[in-house]
Design a protein around this motif. Sequence first.
Motif, PDB file in Angstrom:
ATOM      1  N   THR A 113     -57.551 -38.213 -47.945  1.00 42.09           N
ATOM      2  CA  THR A 113     -56.119 -38.331 -48.263  1.00 42.09           C
ATOM      3  C   THR A 113     -55.227 -37.136 -48.134  1.00 42.09           C
ATOM      4  N   TYR A 114     -55.769 -36.045 -48.675  1.00 41.18           N
ATOM      5  CA  TYR A 114     -55.321 -34.765 -48.492  1.00 41.18           C
ATOM      6  C   TYR A 114     -55.230 -34.091 -47.140  1.00 41.18           C
ATOM      7  N   VAL A 115     -56.437 -34.147 -46.576  1.00 37.83           N
ATOM      8  CA  VAL A 115     -56.498 -33.351 -45.227  1.00 37.83           C
ATOM      9  C   VAL A 115     -55.989 -34.480 -44.192  1.00 37.83           C
ATOM     10  N   GLY A 116     -56.355 -35.560 -44.251  1.00 37.57           N
ATOM     11  CA  GLY A 116     -55.872 -36.550 -43.269  1.00 37.57           C
ATOM     12  C   GLY A 116     -54.341 -36.938 -43.446  1.00 37.57           C
ATOM     13  N   LYS A 117     -53.712 -36.689 -44.440  1.00 36.45           N
ATOM     14  CA  LYS A 117     -52.473 -37.147 -44.545  1.00 36.45           C
ATOM     15  C   LYS A 117     -51.520 -36.361 -45.404  1.00 36.45           C
ATOM     16  N   GLY A 147     -66.818 -33.993 -41.847  1.00 36.69           N
ATOM     17  CA  GLY A 147     -65.545 -34.456 -42.102  1.00 36.69           C
ATOM     18  C   GLY A 147     -64.485 -34.574 -41.065  1.00 36.69           C
ATOM     19  N   ALA A 148     -64.410 -33.545 -40.011  1.00 34.80           N
ATOM     20  CA  ALA A 148     -63.711 -33.831 -38.855  1.00 34.80           C
ATOM     21  C   ALA A 148     -63.966 -34.799 -38.100  1.00 34.80           C
ATOM     22  N   LEU A 149     -64.930 -35.389 -37.656  1.00 36.85           N
ATOM     23  CA  LEU A 149     -65.239 -36.447 -37.193  1.00 36.85           C
ATOM     24  C   LEU A 149     -64.812 -37.987 -37.964  1.00 36.85           C
ATOM     25  N   TYR A 150     -65.178 -37.910 -39.270  1.00 41.35           N
ATOM     26  CA  TYR A 150     -64.981 -38.982 -40.112  1.00 41.35           C
ATOM     27  C   TYR A 150     -63.412 -39.044 -40.341  1.00 41.35           C
ATOM     28  N   LEU A 151     -62.586 -38.036 -40.406  1.00 47.70           N
ATOM     29  CA  LEU A 151     -61.304 -38.378 -40.470  1.00 47.70           C
ATOM     30  C   LEU A 151     -60.677 -38.615 -39.115  1.00 47.70           C
ATOM     31  N   GLN A 156     -57.018 -42.114 -36.141  1.00 50.17           N
ATOM     32  CA  GLN A 156     -56.981 -41.996 -34.592  1.00 50.17           C
ATOM     33  C   GLN A 156     -55.431 -42.188 -34.317  1.00 50.17           C
ATOM     34  N   GLU A 157     -54.484 -42.575 -35.305  1.00 48.11           N
ATOM     35  CA  GLU A 157     -53.143 -42.300 -35.062  1.00 48.11           C
ATOM     36  C   GLU A 157     -52.680 -41.001 -35.405  1.00 48.11           C
ATOM     37  N   THR A 158     -53.395 -40.161 -35.950  1.00 46.67           N
ATOM     38  CA  THR A 158     -52.983 -38.888 -36.361  1.00 46.67           C
ATOM     39  C   THR A 158     -53.670 -37.864 -35.506  1.00 46.67           C
ATOM     40  N   TYR A 159     -54.907 -37.863 -35.117  1.00 40.76           N
ATOM     41  CA  TYR A 159     -55.623 -36.796 -34.251  1.00 40.76           C
ATOM     42  C   TYR A 159     -55.793 -37.577 -32.709  1.00 40.76           C
ATOM     43  N   GLY A 160     -55.355 -36.672 -31.778  1.00 38.00           N
ATOM     44  CA  GLY A 160     -55.744 -36.911 -30.362  1.00 38.00           C
ATOM     45  C   GLY A 160     -57.157 -36.487 -29.793  1.00 38.00           C
ATOM     46  N   THR A 161     -57.509 -35.470 -30.515  1.00 41.70           N
ATOM     47  CA  THR A 161     -58.891 -34.925 -29.852  1.00 41.70           C
ATOM     48  C   THR A 161     -59.580 -34.315 -31.418  1.00 41.70           C
ATOM     49  N   SER A 203     -68.094 -44.442 -36.392  1.00 44.47           N
ATOM     50  CA  SER A 203     -67.888 -44.434 -34.748  1.00 44.47           C
ATOM     51  C   SER A 203     -67.848 -45.815 -34.278  1.00 44.47           C
ATOM     52  N   ASN A 204     -68.228 -46.754 -34.866  1.00 44.22           N
ATOM     53  CA  ASN A 204     -67.898 -48.411 -34.444  1.00 44.22           C
ATOM     54  C   ASN A 204     -66.269 -48.537 -34.225  1.00 44.22           C
ATOM     55  N   ARG A 205     -65.590 -47.531 -34.956  1.00 42.38           N
ATOM     56  CA  ARG A 205     -64.194 -47.639 -34.721  1.00 42.38           C
ATOM     57  C   ARG A 205     -63.444 -47.378 -33.301  1.00 42.38           C
ATOM     58  N   LEU A 206     -64.372 -46.457 -32.649  1.00 40.25           N
ATOM     59  CA  LEU A 206     -63.764 -45.809 -31.365  1.00 40.25           C
ATOM     60  C   LEU A 206     -63.860 -47.197 -30.051  1.00 40.25           C
ATOM     61  N   ILE A 207     -62.666 -46.694 -29.404  1.00 39.64           N
ATOM     62  CA  ILE A 207     -62.575 -47.456 -28.279  1.00 39.64           C
ATOM     63  C   ILE A 207     -62.713 -46.254 -26.882  1.00 39.64           C
ATOM     64  N   ALA A 208     -62.962 -46.787 -25.935  1.00 41.61           N
ATOM     65  CA  ALA A 208     -63.246 -45.840 -24.739  1.00 41.61           C
ATOM     66  C   ALA A 208     -61.908 -44.955 -24.410  1.00 41.61           C
ATOM     67  N   ASN A 209     -62.058 -43.577 -24.554  1.00 46.88           N
ATOM     68  CA  ASN A 209     -60.686 -42.773 -24.068  1.00 46.88           C
ATOM     69  C   ASN A 209     -59.359 -42.668 -25.113  1.00 46.88           C
ATOM     70  N   LYS A 210     -59.809 -43.140 -26.234  1.00 51.21           N
ATOM     71  CA  LYS A 210     -58.713 -43.169 -27.120  1.00 51.21           C
ATOM     72  C   LYS A 210     -58.805 -41.825 -27.866  1.00 51.21           C
TER      73      LYS A 210
END
Length: 274
Positions: A113-117, A147-151, A156-161, A203-210
């Motif tokens: 919550t702290y880092v991601g929001k 932590g970076a990949l987990y967040l 994915q609405e917060t980070y683009g890369t 990683s199951n949350r990912l979709i291609a090129n998002k």
Amino acid sequence: MKHKFTLLLALTFFFLLSLPTLASVDTVATFSAAMQKEIKAVVITPKDYNDSKEYPVVYLLHGYSGDYKAWLNQVPQLENYADQYDLIIVTPDGNFGSWYWDSPEVEGSKYETYVGKELVEFIDQKYSTIDSREGRAITGLSMGGHGALYLAFRHQETYGTAGSLSGGVDIAPFPENWEMKKYLGTKAENPARWEEYSVMFQSNRLIANKLKLIISCGTEDFFYNVNVKLHEKLAYNNIPHTFMTGPGGHSWDYWRDAVQYQLLFFHNYFEGNK
């Protein structure tokens, strides 16, 4: 003699003016409402920073036993990279070993919550940033790589890369290490939780090129095999990503070199979204 002294002063003055200005380094105190405490972060702004322009931001997470100062202490070149790529770099404190989770076991440890929001909102309010996912990147080393990949996978609405440097991207093989059972409970008693709180499962949350991804790990690193496993899973699921390996162990010598490639990767992403 007086004229020579005056001339020397003038030459010294013009020499100082000709020196390149460096990035600005601030230590900011942020307040986490979720944890009801003050948390520090280092913020590096490029030398020509001004409020009339919006800047992309890279969040850079430290590893287990580190703190918000670790990255800049070990890689002072970050100031040059902020200037070179004209971006803001933020290195927050993730506590000694939070793994950047909202812990189901430790009350008051809510670093997702702290880092991601909360921190993102603070930085966007205090600095002139690109206030969208297209202007944000997150990466880190070891615990911070996880932590970076987990967040990023969960926000994915917060980070683009996003990226990871020697990240502990699959926690399952390490049930007794780095205080993880303090924050998750034991793996034996909470097997589903240990799966859910791992990057490998998220990683199951990912979709291609998002989400534009870069993963780096040295071939002598004890996390190398789990990074290869994540790479293979992403490839199998047709998730485009860059996977970089090379000689190196779990050390600042590797991270100091590898982070510059990740910052270039993020810079190219930001430039492509202008």
